[in-house]
Design a protein around this motif. Structure first.
Motif, PDB file in Angstrom:
ATOM      1  N   LEU A 119       0.674  -0.780  -0.191  1.00  0.00           N
ATOM      2  CA  LEU A 119       0.156   0.078  -0.083  1.00  0.00           C
ATOM      3  C   LEU A 119       0.752   1.512  -0.125  1.00  0.00           C
ATOM      4  O   LEU A 119       0.820   2.611  -0.302  1.00  0.00           O
ATOM      5  N   ASP A 120       2.311   1.292   0.551  1.00  0.00           N
ATOM      6  CA  ASP A 120       2.801   1.932   0.878  1.00  0.00           C
ATOM      7  C   ASP A 120       3.025   3.001  -0.535  1.00  0.00           C
ATOM      8  O   ASP A 120       3.426   3.964  -1.160  1.00  0.00           O
ATOM      9  N   LEU A 121       3.610   1.669  -1.146  1.00  0.00           N
ATOM     10  CA  LEU A 121       4.392   1.710  -2.427  1.00  0.00           C
ATOM     11  C   LEU A 121       3.037   2.346  -3.357  1.00  0.00           C
ATOM     12  O   LEU A 121       3.635   3.544  -4.048  1.00  0.00           O
ATOM     13  N   MET A 122       2.201   1.962  -3.391  1.00  0.00           N
ATOM     14  CA  MET A 122       0.721   2.506  -4.043  1.00  0.00           C
ATOM     15  C   MET A 122       0.929   4.193  -3.781  1.00  0.00           C
ATOM     16  O   MET A 122       0.950   4.822  -4.721  1.00  0.00           O
ATOM     17  N   LEU A 123       0.895   4.063  -2.684  1.00  0.00           N
ATOM     18  CA  LEU A 123       0.369   5.817  -2.012  1.00  0.00           C
ATOM     19  C   LEU A 123       1.363   6.768  -2.306  1.00  0.00           C
ATOM     20  O   LEU A 123       1.233   7.748  -2.995  1.00  0.00           O
ATOM     21  N   ASN A 124       2.935   6.432  -2.061  1.00  0.00           N
ATOM     22  CA  ASN A 124       3.999   7.419  -2.277  1.00  0.00           C
ATOM     23  C   ASN A 124       3.898   7.603  -3.693  1.00  0.00           C
ATOM     24  O   ASN A 124       4.977   8.268  -4.066  1.00  0.00           O
ATOM     25  N   ASN A 125       3.700   6.438  -4.848  1.00  0.00           N
ATOM     26  CA  ASN A 125       4.247   6.059  -6.047  1.00  0.00           C
ATOM     27  C   ASN A 125       3.209   7.728  -6.353  1.00  0.00           C
ATOM     28  O   ASN A 125       3.464   8.327  -7.466  1.00  0.00           O
ATOM     29  N   ALA A 126       2.171   7.285  -6.113  1.00  0.00           N
ATOM     30  CA  ALA A 126       1.068   8.553  -6.658  1.00  0.00           C
ATOM     31  C   ALA A 126       1.185  10.318  -5.793  1.00  0.00           C
ATOM     32  O   ALA A 126       0.798  10.405  -6.531  1.00  0.00           O
ATOM     33  N   MET A 127       1.865  10.226  -4.297  1.00  0.00           N
ATOM     34  CA  MET A 127       2.477  11.513  -4.355  1.00  0.00           C
ATOM     35  C   MET A 127       3.064  11.518  -5.071  1.00  0.00           C
ATOM     36  O   MET A 127       3.389  13.151  -5.660  1.00  0.00           O
ATOM     37  N   LEU A 128       4.416  11.269  -5.184  1.00  0.00           N
ATOM     38  CA  LEU A 128       5.362  11.311  -6.373  1.00  0.00           C
ATOM     39  C   LEU A 128       5.025  11.717  -7.645  1.00  0.00           C
ATOM     40  O   LEU A 128       5.793  13.004  -8.320  1.00  0.00           O
ATOM     41  N   VAL A 129       3.808  10.903  -8.508  1.00  0.00           N
ATOM     42  CA  VAL A 129       3.260  11.844  -9.731  1.00  0.00           C
ATOM     43  C   VAL A 129       1.930  12.721  -9.947  1.00  0.00           C
ATOM     44  O   VAL A 129       2.584  14.119 -10.095  1.00  0.00           O
ATOM     45  N   ALA A 130       1.832  13.068  -8.045  1.00  0.00           N
ATOM     46  CA  ALA A 130       0.775  14.291  -8.142  1.00  0.00           C
ATOM     47  C   ALA A 130       1.472  15.581  -7.913  1.00  0.00           C
ATOM     48  O   ALA A 130       0.985  16.104  -8.389  1.00  0.00           O
ATOM     49  N   PHE A 131       2.498  15.403  -6.743  1.00  0.00           N
ATOM     50  CA  PHE A 131       3.321  15.887  -6.377  1.00  0.00           C
ATOM     51  C   PHE A 131       4.516  16.613  -6.722  1.00  0.00           C
ATOM     52  O   PHE A 131       5.390  17.914  -6.581  1.00  0.00           O
ATOM     53  N   THR A 132       5.305  15.332  -7.581  1.00  0.00           N
ATOM     54  CA  THR A 132       6.227  15.942  -8.190  1.00  0.00           C
ATOM     55  C   THR A 132       7.665  15.415  -6.603  1.00  0.00           C
ATOM     56  O   THR A 132       7.151  15.469  -5.531  1.00  0.00           O
ATOM     57  N   ALA A 133       9.279  14.948  -6.655  1.00  0.00           N
ATOM     58  CA  ALA A 133       9.789  14.852  -5.571  1.00  0.00           C
ATOM     59  C   ALA A 133      10.353  15.994  -5.581  1.00  0.00           C
ATOM     60  O   ALA A 133      11.452  16.513  -3.885  1.00  0.00           O
ATOM     61  N   ASP A 134      10.004  17.299  -5.927  1.00  0.00           N
ATOM     62  CA  ASP A 134      10.955  18.736  -5.601  1.00  0.00           C
ATOM     63  C   ASP A 134      10.174  18.897  -4.528  1.00  0.00           C
ATOM     64  O   ASP A 134       9.546  18.925  -3.684  1.00  0.00           O
ATOM     65  N   TYR A 135      11.446  19.335  -3.304  1.00  0.00           N
ATOM     66  CA  TYR A 135      10.826  19.691  -2.221  1.00  0.00           C
ATOM     67  C   TYR A 135      10.323  21.194  -1.282  1.00  0.00           C
ATOM     68  O   TYR A 135      10.731  22.140  -2.834  1.00  0.00           O
ATOM     69  N   ARG A 136       9.476  21.101  -1.283  1.00  0.00           N
ATOM     70  CA  ARG A 136       8.500  22.325  -1.283  1.00  0.00           C
ATOM     71  C   ARG A 136       9.136  22.406   0.615  1.00  0.00           C
ATOM     72  O   ARG A 136       8.581  21.595   1.471  1.00  0.00           O
ATOM     73  N   GLN A 137       8.869  23.856   1.303  1.00  0.00           N
ATOM     74  CA  GLN A 137       8.288  24.182   2.489  1.00  0.00           C
ATOM     75  C   GLN A 137       7.536  25.413   2.724  1.00  0.00           C
ATOM     76  O   GLN A 137       6.973  26.732   2.066  1.00  0.00           O
TER      77      GLN A 137
END
Lengths: 313, 288
Positions: B101-119
């Motif tokens: 489940l983590d692989l799925m959710l984390n990958n979905a977030m990576l696609v939706a929000f990109t890996a760029d750091y935000r603060q």
């Protein structure tokens, strides 16, 4: 006897593969062999003894780095591969002594942490290991086709040795003891099974082949870096393959390796950005619908048939 | 005295660690499930806070509530729909399930929000607090206080509310609780939801301290593990003690050996503790 025949026939057929002369196919076959080694290695401790180990990536990475560093110092190729396996076994004995008294979740986490510690050690010793910059291995003077064939046969030979070892262990006292530990460790201890010793030996078996596979992998790809060889997925994929094929069986890991690699190759080609999620989907589907592996399907069918035949009599 | 400053940094960090770990500890202790999703839940909470601040100007301290609510719904749904089906299976199975489940959710977030750091860069940060030689950034102190308040709130909920007593009952003896009329499956879902809620709330607080990216999820998961082992599994005070201990150890470790070794030190500590005292400093059976 039947197991030996299946193993010999399977290896024989695969060994004919270079005749086709397709380098892409050879790369896939080398990967399959590597996956078989990793899955079968995990099966010794995870499938037989029921200890959820996440240390496979540690053994793999340790083997890769040991052989890469030794080759950089001029040690011959095969000796460095052997040293990779040896380093993994020694590490497994040291770590196993410390963490095999833990059970369940605690063992899972402790084994996972050993991988992180190894990765951090490699990262913080750049003088020896190149640190985060990674490490280049000497390039071998041979053609692309020779290179592919050489590493395919090397990996296949180790996979064969690993499978042979599995067949022997499954029949032996060691395999029996490990299965006892899986079913009820306290009872096994009371009945005189030296659980600690057998677990440590099982952990050693799960280390040696993974270490050699890591060493061969390092020579094969010429360049290694910590996030590549100490990747947590290297610890998780064997577990998925064994679950796919069937826990604690001899040929389950092989079937799992073929299925997982075929699937991975398909996903990599078609949806690159979501390949991790795709792996996640298989894992979830597997756990929910097929927790005993693909082999359990055929076994259930056979069992039903046998029972039906028995009733007729 | 530089040591007071290091100690203060460690305490602030420790409060946040305690808040990250307490939900993880609850799920582990009550459901006997290692929730690999926890790190991703924390990051998701941080994203909720980031979007709320960037688009609606909502202060992260307010969006703690929003992040907690969203994560509670997600957590409840995951436990009720998926994990409850295999809750009685061996350790390996539930662990593997949450990993998938983590692989799925984390990958979905990576696609939706990109890996760029935000603060989250607050427009009006709180003034720094200066006590003698010790300099404390106001927002971090406020985040730590809120983290302790949330953790304390969870503790009171478990002790005083009906749901809380039901959760403790399931933790102590699943079968007996079922016989006493506790709806175990529902309590499981609520417990997992609360674990996710605490992760989301911690993530919202962290959004002003740490850079946000899906690739940070394993770091938070690792912290949660270590805090649980240090403090002892399945108790709120244990998670508090473990969190503060880890924060202080990391702060002094980074001060003496350099920040690049902070991770190695905390993992080394974890292995040592697993070896000598796997139950943790405050470890005992039963959830209180």
């Amino acid at each position: 006897m039947k197991n030996w025949l299946i193993l010999l026939a399977g290896t024989g057929v695969l060994a004919l593969l270079p005749l086709l002369g397709d380098n892409y196919l050879m790369r896939l076959a080398t990967m399959v062999a590597m996956y078989v080694i990793l899955a079968q290695s995990w099966n010794f401790i995870g499938g037989l003894a029921g200890y959820p180990s996440f240390a496979t990536a540690g053994f793999f990475g340790l083997g890769a780095y040991t052989s890469a560093v030794l080759q950089g110092m001029g040690v011959p190729l095969f000796a460095s591969w052997g040293a990779g396996g040896l380093a993994a076994v020694i590490f497994s004995a040291l770590v196993g002594g410390a963490i095999l008294h833990l059970r369940g979740h605690y063992f899972a986490i402790a084994s996972l942490v050993t991988v992180e510690v190894l990765r951090e050690i490699v990262n913080t010793t750049p003088d020896i290991t190149g640190g985060g910059m990674g490490l280049n291995l000497p390039i071998m003077r041979m053609t692309v086709a020779e290179h592919a064939t050489f590493f395919f046969y090397s990996m296949l030979a180790v996979a064969f040795a690993c499978m042979a070892c599995a067949i022997v262990v499954h029949k032996s006292k060691l395999g029996f003891a490990l299965r006892c530990i899986q079913q009820n460790e306290d009872a096994a201890n009371i009945l005189g099974v030296n659980a600690y010793l057998y677990k440590t030996i099982g952990f050693g078996f799960s280390a040696v082949f993974a270490g050699i596979a890591g060493a061969i992998y390092a020579s094969w790809v010429h360049y290694i870096e910590p996030p590549d060889v100490f990747d947590v997925l290297i610890s998780v994929k064997p577990l998925v393959m064994v679950l796919l094929g069937g826990l604690g069986t001899i040929f389950g890991p092989v079937i799992g390796a073929f299925i997982l690699l075929t699937f991975e190759e398909f996903v990599w080609r078609t949806f690159l950005t979501v390949h991790a999620a795709a792996l996640g989907v298989i894992i979830v589907a597997l756990v929910l619908f097929l927790p005993n592996g693909v082999l359990s399907l055929t076994r259930e069918k056979l069992g039903l048939r046998r029972r039906a035949a028995g009733e007729k009599r | 005295m530089i040591y007071f400053q290091v100690l203060a940094n460690g305490l602030i960090l420790g409060g946040l660690y305690a808040c990250i770990a307490v939900g993880f500890s609850l799920v582990w202790g009550v459901l006997n499930v290692i929730n690999i999703l926890h790190g991703t839940f924390v990051v998701l909470g941080a994203y909720v806070a980031w979007f709320a601040y960037a688009y609606f100007g909502i202060h992260p301290f307010v969006s703690v509530v929003i992040a907690g609510a969203i994560l509670y719904v997600i957590g409840h749904a995951i436990q009720a729909g998926l994990i409850n089906r295999v809750i009685a299976a061996p350790v390996l199975i539930t662990l593997t399930l949450t990993f998938g489940l983590d692989l799925m959710l984390n990958n979905a977030m990576l696609v939706a929000f990109t890996a760029d750091y935000r603060q989250v860069n607050l427009a009006n940060p709180l003034p720094a607090i200066i006590i003698g030689p010790v300099f404390l950034p106001g927002d971090r102190v406020a985040a730590m206080v809120l983290a302790f308040l949330l953790t304390g709130l969870l503790w009171r909920t478990l002790r005083d509310s009906k749901i809380g007593r039901a959760i403790v009952a399931v933790r102590m003896d699943r079968e007996a609780a079922a016989l006493m009329g506790v709806p175990v499956a529902r309590i499981n879902a609520i417990t997992f939801g609360i674990g996710a809620l605490m992760a989301g709330a911690a993530g919202a607080l962290l959004s002003i301290v740490y850079p946000i990216s899906p690739i940070n999820a394993p770091i938070f998961l690792g912290k949660a593990f270590i805090v649980c082992v240090i403090g002892g599994l399945g108790s709120v005070p244990g998670a508090m003690v473990g969190g503060i201990a880890l924060g202080v150890v990391e702060a002094f470790g980074a001060f003496w050996f350099g920040p690049e070794h902070a991770l190695t030190i905390s993992f080394g500590l974890l292995l040592l503790l697993l070896f000598v005292r796997p139950g943790g400093i405050l470890g005992k059976k039963g959830y209180e």
